[in-house]
Scaffold this active site. Structure first.
Site, mmCIF file in Angstrom:
data_model
loop_
_atom_site.group_PDB
_atom_site.id
_atom_site.type_symbol
_atom_site.label_atom_id
_atom_site.label_comp_id
_atom_site.label_asym_id
_atom_site.label_seq_id
_atom_site.Cartn_x
_atom_site.Cartn_y
_atom_site.Cartn_z
ATOM 1 N N LYS A 1 -4.532 47.839 -3.062
ATOM 2 C CA LYS A 1 -4.454 47.624 -1.839
ATOM 3 C C LYS A 1 -3.592 46.469 -1.619
ATOM 4 O O LYS A 1 -2.738 46.103 -0.790
ATOM 5 C CB LYS A 1 -5.745 47.324 -0.919
ATOM 6 C CG LYS A 1 -6.378 48.663 -0.485
ATOM 7 C CD LYS A 1 -5.337 49.552 0.343
ATOM 8 C CE LYS A 1 -6.171 50.795 0.546
ATOM 9 N NZ LYS A 1 -5.376 51.773 1.598
ATOM 10 N N TYR B 1 -9.366 49.729 -6.349
ATOM 11 C CA TYR B 1 -9.216 49.777 -4.914
ATOM 12 C C TYR B 1 -8.441 48.555 -4.410
ATOM 13 O O TYR B 1 -7.539 48.562 -3.907
ATOM 14 C CB TYR B 1 -10.537 50.202 -4.128
ATOM 15 C CG TYR B 1 -10.298 50.205 -2.748
ATOM 16 C CD1 TYR B 1 -9.772 51.434 -1.965
ATOM 17 C CD2 TYR B 1 -10.576 49.193 -1.898
ATOM 18 C CE1 TYR B 1 -9.646 51.502 -0.546
ATOM 19 C CE2 TYR B 1 -10.317 49.153 -0.508
ATOM 20 C CZ TYR B 1 -9.953 50.401 -0.047
ATOM 21 O OH TYR B 1 -9.649 50.329 1.577
ATOM 22 N N SER C 1 -5.980 46.597 3.104
ATOM 23 C CA SER C 1 -7.576 46.477 3.570
ATOM 24 C C SER C 1 -7.818 44.853 3.307
ATOM 25 O O SER C 1 -7.022 44.288 2.669
ATOM 26 C CB SER C 1 -8.365 47.077 2.427
ATOM 27 O OG SER C 1 -10.010 46.880 2.242
ATOM 28 N N ASP D 1 -0.403 66.564 0.080
ATOM 29 C CA ASP D 1 -1.131 66.000 -0.791
ATOM 30 C C ASP D 1 -0.334 64.836 -1.453
ATOM 31 O O ASP D 1 0.886 65.026 -2.250
ATOM 32 C CB ASP D 1 -1.629 66.920 -1.894
ATOM 33 C CG ASP D 1 -2.380 66.309 -3.083
ATOM 34 O OD1 ASP D 1 -2.433 65.113 -3.227
ATOM 35 O OD2 ASP D 1 -2.855 67.208 -4.009
HETATM 36 N N1 LIG Z 1 -12.968 52.776 6.296
HETATM 37 C C1 LIG Z 1 -13.098 51.257 6.043
HETATM 38 O O1 LIG Z 1 -13.896 50.508 5.732
HETATM 39 C C2 LIG Z 1 -11.827 50.933 5.395
HETATM 40 C C3 LIG Z 1 -11.346 49.446 5.335
HETATM 41 C C4 LIG Z 1 -10.358 49.141 4.863
HETATM 42 C C5 LIG Z 1 -9.048 49.833 4.649
HETATM 43 N N2 LIG Z 1 -9.623 51.256 4.844
HETATM 44 C C6 LIG Z 1 -8.310 52.096 4.491
HETATM 45 O O2 LIG Z 1 -8.036 53.004 5.732
HETATM 46 C C7 LIG Z 1 -7.642 54.285 5.431
HETATM 47 C C8 LIG Z 1 -8.413 55.411 5.768
HETATM 48 O O3 LIG Z 1 -9.569 55.365 5.526
HETATM 49 P P1 LIG Z 1 -10.982 56.100 5.901
HETATM 50 O O4 LIG Z 1 -12.220 55.317 6.018
HETATM 51 O O5 LIG Z 1 -10.647 56.311 7.385
HETATM 52 O O6 LIG Z 1 -11.132 56.995 4.857
HETATM 53 P P2 LIG Z 1 -11.538 58.591 5.130
HETATM 54 O O7 LIG Z 1 -12.275 59.188 6.438
HETATM 55 O O8 LIG Z 1 -11.889 58.979 3.916
HETATM 56 O O9 LIG Z 1 -9.836 59.231 5.400
HETATM 57 C C9 LIG Z 1 -9.116 59.297 4.167
HETATM 58 C C10 LIG Z 1 -7.841 59.977 4.647
HETATM 59 O O10 LIG Z 1 -7.157 59.952 3.278
HETATM 60 C C11 LIG Z 1 -6.724 61.533 3.314
HETATM 61 N N3 LIG Z 1 -6.573 61.563 1.765
HETATM 62 C C12 LIG Z 1 -7.179 61.203 0.717
HETATM 63 N N4 LIG Z 1 -6.506 61.788 -0.489
HETATM 64 C C13 LIG Z 1 -5.329 62.314 -0.053
HETATM 65 C C14 LIG Z 1 -4.391 62.921 -0.787
HETATM 66 N N5 LIG Z 1 -4.585 63.010 -1.994
HETATM 67 N N6 LIG Z 1 -3.358 63.495 0.023
HETATM 68 C C15 LIG Z 1 -3.194 63.181 1.310
HETATM 69 N N7 LIG Z 1 -3.981 62.803 1.919
HETATM 70 C C16 LIG Z 1 -5.232 62.216 1.207
HETATM 71 C C17 LIG Z 1 -7.849 62.290 3.595
HETATM 72 O O11 LIG Z 1 -7.496 63.649 4.026
HETATM 73 P P3 LIG Z 1 -7.771 64.853 3.083
HETATM 74 O O12 LIG Z 1 -9.000 64.818 2.574
HETATM 75 O O13 LIG Z 1 -7.751 65.851 4.203
HETATM 76 O O14 LIG Z 1 -6.718 64.969 1.967
HETATM 77 C C18 LIG Z 1 -8.175 61.592 4.761
HETATM 78 O O15 LIG Z 1 -7.535 62.189 5.904
HETATM 79 C C19 LIG Z 1 -7.649 54.268 4.026
HETATM 80 O O16 LIG Z 1 -6.249 53.897 3.207
HETATM 81 C C20 LIG Z 1 -8.536 53.211 3.191
HETATM 82 O O17 LIG Z 1 -8.271 52.488 2.097
HETATM 83 C C21 LIG Z 1 -10.591 51.725 5.116
#
Ligand SMILES: NC(=O)c1ccc[n+]([C@@H]2O[C@H](COP(=O)([O-])OP(=O)(O)OC[C@H]3O[C@@H](n4cnc5c(N)ncnc54)[C@H](OP(=O)(O)O)[C@@H]3O)[C@@H](O)[C@H]2O)c1
Length: 246
Positions: free
Chosen positions: A148, A144, A131, A51
């Site tokens: 970032k 957010y 992001s 975490d």
């Molecule tokens: N998808 C998009 O459109 C997008 C765009 C730009 C940037 N991003 C960035 O890319 C990254 C991944 O995004 P995603 O879309 O793949 O989101 P996601 O599917 O919700 O994945 C988020 C990950 O973060 C982990 N996480 C959240 N809180 C945590 C905590 N307290 N401790 C440890 N791990 C934690 C979750 O694991 P657990 O729940 O198992 O803890 C999960 O593995 C993020 O940083 C996001 O801001 C995403």
């Protein structure tokens, strides 16, 4: 960057982009561990419970991973939360706080935990994750975007601090990608596989670019330089009309 013979920890690799990236590294021949709070979702890769909001949990996970993988040479700080906020309601502060705790302080906790190891190892990489919204705000997710933008600035400084140690810093700048977190806010998000194809192509270049910016993220990354910032921000501000009472 070589992706075929690395020992990789992806913190935030239990779902979404992190999970997909982990699979790509593993399929290319690298040894991969994924971390998160809910490791039960992953049954095809080694996992570690972590975490990032809890300093003790981060250090325990670090010790566990390094005991098993003393040759760890790539750490990805993927953990992130995307939370909508209404800034006319001061109750949004709780959301702002948890966004900063996971996205910014969580990233710093993980970087700090592994910096001595990578410096001691004499080579390796951090891959931080920002992001397009860090460069071009999406006003529905104000903290957010701020978190970032902060991780971007922090990554630039970290690279300077680590110069000459053999440890590199690369920043991944995703556009909207179709993961669970995006479904509610953006039906036009880029499919995960298309995104990962492009990322792996850019990441495999030698030398690896400081920033991995896929084509879809370019207009956001470079809006200020390209003179499109004000127009894009106005367009993106219309999303606020979807908030209750607006
Ligand atoms: N998808 C998009 O459109 C997008 C765009 C730009 C940037 N991003 C960035 O890319 C990254 C991944 O995004 P995603 O879309 O793949 O989101 P996601 O599917 O919700 O994945 C988020 C990950 O973060 C982990 N996480 C959240 N809180 C945590 C905590 N307290 N401790 C440890 N791990 C934690 C979750 O694991 P657990 O729940 O198992 O803890 C999960 O593995 C993020 O940083 C996001 O801001 C995403």
């Amino acid at each position: 960057m070589d992706i075929t013979d690395r020992t990789v920890l992806i913190v935030g690799g239990t779902s979404g982009i992190g999970r997909g990236l982990a699979r790509r590294f593993a399929d290319a021949g690298s040894t991969v561990v994924v971390g998160g709070r809910d490791t039960s979702r992953v049954d095809d890769l080694e996992t570690v419970s972590i975490d990032v909001t809890d300093a003790e949990s981060v250090l325990r996970a670090r010790d566990e991973v390094l005991a098993e993988h003393p040759d760890l040479d790539l750490v990805v700080t993927m953990s992130g939360v995307m939370i909508l906020e209404d800034l006319r309601d001061p109750a949004h502060f709780a959301q702002a706080q948890s966004t900063i705790d996971v996205n910014l302080l969580g990233t710093i906790r993980v970087l700090d935990a592994f910096t001595p190891h990578l410096i001691g190892h004499g080579r390796g990489d951090f891959l931080t994750v920002t992001s397009g919204i860090g460069f071009m705000p999406f006003p529905l997710m104000p903290t957010y975007g701020a978190s970032k933008a902060a991780v971007h600035a922090y990554s630039e400084s970290l690279r300077a601090h680590l110069a000459g140690t053999g440890v590199g810093v690369t920043e991944l700048v995703p556009p909207a990608v179709a993961t669970a977190g995006q479904e509610k806010v953006n039906p036009n998000a880029l499919p995960l596989d298309a995104f990962l194809d492009e990322v792996l192509g850019l990441l495999s270049q030698d030398p690896t670019p400081h920033e991995i910016v896929v084509e879809r993220a370019q207009p956001l990354r470079w809006a200020e330089r390209d003179g499109t910032y004000a127009e894009l921000l106005e367009q993106r501000s219309r999303s606020l009309d979807t908030l209750p009472g607006r």
